[in-house]
Design an enzyme around this catalytic site. Sequence first.
Site, PDB file in Angstrom:
ATOM      1  N   TYR A 100      -1.034  -0.496  10.281  1.00  0.00           N
ATOM      2  CA  TYR A 100      -1.262  -0.799   8.863  1.00  0.00           C
ATOM      3  C   TYR A 100      -0.039  -0.396   8.041  1.00  0.00           C
ATOM      4  CZ  TYR A 100      -3.451  -0.865   4.257  1.00  0.00           C
ATOM      5  OH  TYR A 100      -3.741  -1.130   2.948  1.00  0.00           O
TER       6      TYR A 100
ATOM      7  N   SER B 162       0.854  -1.191   0.000  1.00  0.00           N
ATOM      8  CA  SER B 162       0.000   0.000   0.000  1.00  0.00           C
ATOM      9  C   SER B 162       0.883   1.231   0.000  1.00  0.00           C
ATOM     10  CB  SER B 162      -0.896   0.009   1.243  1.00  0.00           C
ATOM     11  OG  SER B 162      -1.487   1.278   1.437  1.00  0.00           O
TER      12      SER B 162
END
Length: 333
Positions: A218, A205
């Site tokens: 995350y 990501s």
Amino acid sequence: METVTMVLNKVHGLVGLPESVELPLAVDLLILVGAVIVAKSLMGMIKAFYVYFIRPGKNLRNYGEWAVVTGASDGIGKAYAGEFARAGLNVVLISRTQSRLDEAAAEIAAKSPNVEIKTIAVDMGSGKESGIYETIEAEIGSLNVGILVNNVGMSYDHAEYFDLLDDWRVDTMVELNVAAMNWMTKLVLPGMKERKSGAIVNISSAAGTITDPLYAVYSGTKAYVDFFSRALNVEYAQYGIDVQCQIPFFVTTKLAKIRRSSLFIPTPAGFARASVSKIGYEASIVPFWAHALQAYIFSLLPVRVANAKLMGDHLSLRKRALRRKAEKAAKGE
């Protein structure tokens, strides 16, 4: 010395100065450094144009007969599986809910009726001790798996300070974003080594490439995905195995909580089309061209400015999310 003089004369010519003009050495050096920077930038632009608009994708069937995709019942995972089927590969879809897997399989089969499709319903957040990888191995162990896409993942419910996160969310995020990738990769590598062919694609990501306050877990797990992939790509190149990290920015998925696509926010199908054409090349890449442009622009910002911008944005997101939660609680929802 004559070589240096010739180089400086050439540089003078490039910037429009007569070759006979003598400038202080410091000025000549500055001009030379500037010329190198400009040349490097131009080469980078030419390479980017080639990578994103000219370079052909590889024949994915050369890797093997089957592609395995985790998190495949929706979003990017389902789109990858559809692209593999369109390329003539049989596909294995892995996700938690059988009914959603059946829907995804039916949709892919309608568009690619000549490929085989298997589904495996397991909760990849339940951990290795639950026996899920034995279940998966029993289903795919005999297959000629040419491509694995580790797509399953989890993010935050909303931006939040680390100490306020629920323990289960931290554990499950690490399990899905890191451990599941580790164990799935370990599961398919022996067969790929034996056949001396294979591709493993790990989905990271943009959050894994920047300082991402209020999304620390995350961000950290996605940074792991990137460097894990780079290292394995070097380790297993000798066996003909390509390991690659692909880095999306925003895509219209449930995980991103975005519904409308735009120039910089592709649909899962649009992102997957761009992504499969990059398999087997760079060890780490932002596969969608508009995302790559965003990454470049963001890289130009001073770190302090970027951090302050993201922190401000994420605090605003947190405030709105907490307000919505409070409103729902007041209504008894």
